[in-house]
Design a protein around this motif. Structure first.
Motif, PDB file in Angstrom:
ATOM      1  N   HIS A 187       9.268  -5.704  -0.496  1.00  0.00           N
ATOM      2  CA  HIS A 187       8.266  -5.364  -1.505  1.00  0.00           C
ATOM      3  C   HIS A 187       8.758  -4.471  -2.652  1.00  0.00           C
ATOM      4  O   HIS A 187       8.090  -4.365  -3.670  1.00  0.00           O
TER       5      HIS A 187
ATOM      6  N   ASP B 155       1.254  -4.511  -4.837  1.00  0.00           N
ATOM      7  CA  ASP B 155       1.646  -3.136  -4.555  1.00  0.00           C
ATOM      8  C   ASP B 155       1.780  -2.346  -5.850  1.00  0.00           C
ATOM      9  O   ASP B 155       1.266  -1.239  -5.988  1.00  0.00           O
TER      10      ASP B 155
ATOM     11  N   HIS C  96      -4.515   2.298  -0.011  1.00  0.00           N
ATOM     12  CA  HIS C  96      -3.506   1.509  -0.707  1.00  0.00           C
ATOM     13  C   HIS C  96      -3.165   0.259   0.108  1.00  0.00           C
ATOM     14  O   HIS C  96      -3.117  -0.840  -0.431  1.00  0.00           O
TER      15      HIS C  96
ATOM     16  N   HIS D 104       2.858  -3.253   4.744  1.00  0.00           N
ATOM     17  CA  HIS D 104       4.078  -3.210   3.923  1.00  0.00           C
ATOM     18  C   HIS D 104       4.667  -1.807   3.838  1.00  0.00           C
ATOM     19  O   HIS D 104       5.864  -1.642   3.727  1.00  0.00           O
ATOM     20  N   ASP D 105       3.824  -0.791   3.904  1.00  0.00           N
ATOM     21  CA  ASP D 105       4.321   0.588   3.793  1.00  0.00           C
ATOM     22  C   ASP D 105       4.351   1.310   5.131  1.00  0.00           C
ATOM     23  O   ASP D 105       4.407   2.535   5.162  1.00  0.00           O
TER      24      ASP D 105
ATOM     25  N   LYS E  52       6.567   4.203   5.785  1.00  0.00           N
ATOM     26  CA  LYS E  52       6.327   5.529   5.197  1.00  0.00           C
ATOM     27  C   LYS E  52       5.970   6.564   6.252  1.00  0.00           C
ATOM     28  O   LYS E  52       6.083   7.755   6.010  1.00  0.00           O
TER      29      LYS E  52
HETATM   30 FE   LIG Z   1       3.098   0.292  -1.342  1.00  0.00          FE
END
Ligand SMILES: [Fe+2]
Ligand SMILES: [Fe+2]
Length: 480
Positions: free
Chosen positions: A327, A356, A238, A270-271, A274
């Motif tokens: 985002h 995204d 991703h 961007h993630d 997580k």
């Molecule tokens: Fe994402």
């Protein structure tokens, strides 16, 4: 900085680099002739440490790198001169023989460690192959050598101009390589690489630059690769996909190469927040509870914290961090996290949020069980133009991926199946891409012809998009 001054600094660095190579050469030669711990290695190890410290004091990377037949100190190309020729050729030769692409001395390394490092080459047959490199890494691991890091040689450096090199010139293969390298780099950084974040981050930056070069040269191939899907590596896949798609939009917006690189880094990470979310939430196959959803929604904030902690990235600018933070905010600020004082979304934030969402909708990550076919995902997003998404950027986005994005599986009026290979550059012909026929009307797999749907002679029209997974068709293989 004035040009003269930077030139002078560069000359200084080249001089330092040559000393480093020279002392490294002395050390390796000494290690070949004396047992480990012999005092003969003292002088070169302490000299190397001194040089490494000097390089770090200048905020540069103390790494030796083999690239394109050259030896580099950090990013700086070193040329051999008469005096240092042997040391230069020996060091480069040894690195190639042991399949080493880079040796990085981190700030935490010690003279003692450098001494031990010289002996990891013992009893390892210098056959240039990934296995040889792996043996060295294992020996470094056993020897608890943490302050020195290595990267393996890239394949085209390692195997030279043989058949492989010819094949690598094929842009498809190159595109795949760039894609996989990027997955690798992003997983390295996200797996919490405590040691040597600097190197890993610089590596990410390099792969993003490689991606930009690819994109500028052969955009379609790289975008085709975003059809690569894998469940267990969802986050990395991703991240790389969002990076590619963001770069494609950025390129249409006319961003400079420098800005594209920043945008790419921002999209790639961007993630990153997580990694702070517990896996059982992240991978939950069913709906989230209220608490879980709240935890999930904190990932952009975790992301900012993580990005700010990543050291040694001079270029890790506010723009990169802001893009990642924004985002999920949405164009009309209806998203998360809630920040009442926010009045303006950055360009990066708006671009990344589009990429995204598109990749999220079209891939089958665990918590969205039914992936949308590309055209449906775009329609879904069009309905939210001006609300969740910047309407102008969304148009640009569709312009660059097409209504039937590259990699879409299509049912044609002839009952044949086809995969979209290329979009028509003419906006008036967006709905009629170039496709490759992959199954005949009876459903037999064929290595069919390329057809331009916009060509009336082709006698084919698009009936609908199909879900490749449902038909167990791996569209990726048409791009790699
Ligand atoms: Fe994402
Ligand atoms: Fe996210």
């Amino acid at each position: 900085m004035s040009e003269m001054k930077s030139e002078q600094l560069e000359r200084e660095m080249i001089r330092i680099g040559k000393t480093l190579i020279n002392q490294f050469f002395v050390l390796l030669k000494t290690a070949q002739n004396y047992e480990e711990g012999h005092s003969a290695t003292n002088a070169p190890t302490s000299n190397i440490l001194k040089i490494v410290r000097e390089i770090h004091r200048r905020n540069e990377e103390a790494s030796l790198r083999v690239k394109g037949g050259y030896l580099l100190l950090g990013e700086l190309r070193l040329k051999p001169d008469a005096a240092g020729f042997d040391a230069f050729m020996f060091t480069m030769g040894e690195m190639k023989r042991y399949f080493i692409g880079a040796i990085n001395f981190t700030p935490s390394t010690s003279a003692e460690e450098i001494g031990r490092f010289a002996y990891v080459f013992r009893d390892v047959e210098p056959i240039p192959s990934p296995q040889t490199y792996q043996k060295l890494i294992e020996k470094m691991h056993h020897g608890n050598i943490l302050g020195i890091e290595m990267e393996s040689l890239s394949e085209e450096e390692g195997y030279g101009e043989g058949d492989d090199a010819v094949e690598l010139k094929d842009s498809k293969v190159r595109a795949k390589k760039v894609y996989l390298q990027t997955i690798h780099a992003v997983s390295d950084v996200m797996e919490n690489a405590k040691m040597g974040q600097t190197l890993k981050l610089r590596k990410s930056k390099r792969v993003v630059q490689g991606m930009i070069d690819q994109l500028l040269a052969a955009e379609t191939n790289l975008i085709g690769l975003t059809t690569i899907r894998s469940h267990d590596e969802y986050t990395y896949n991703h991240s790389v996909n969002v990076c590619i798609l963001s770069l494609a939009i950025g390129q249409r917006v006319g961003l400079s190469k420098g800005s594209l690189c920043e945008l790419g880094m921002s999209a790639l990470f961007h993630d990153i927040g997580k990694s702070e979310i517990p896996l059982e939430i992240l991978n939950k196959p069913t709906e989230f509870s209220k608490e879980e959803w709240e935890a999930m929604q904190r990932h952009p904030i975790h992301g900012v914290k993580k990005l700010m902690k990543l050291k040694g990235l001079d270029a890790l600018s506010a723009r990169i961090i802001t893009g990642a933070f924004e985002h999920h905010l949405n164009y009309d600020f209806s998203g998360y996290p809630k920040v009442p004082s926010y009045t303006n979304l950055s360009l990066f934030g708006r671009i990344i949020s589009l990429a995204d969402c598109y990749d999220g909708l079209t891939s089958s990550r665990v918590y969205s069980r039914v992936p949308y076919p590309p055209d449906k995902a775009l329609r879904f997003m069009m309905n939210r133009a001006g609300k969740a998404y910047d309407p102008i950027l969304l148009k640009l986005f569709i312009n660059c991926i097409g209504i039937y994005p590259v990699g879409s599986l299509l049912l044609l009026s002839t009952k044949e199946l086809a995969v979209v290979m290329q979009n028509n550059p003419d906006p008036g012909k967006w709905s009629t891409p170039r496709v490759k026929i992959i199954a005949d009307a009876d459903g037999n797999e064929v290595d069919g012809e390329m057809v331009d749907i916009s060509d009336p002679e082709a006698g084919r029209a698009i009936v609908e998009t199909l879900d490749p997974q449902k038909y167990k068709i791996d569209v990726t293989r048409y791009f790699v």
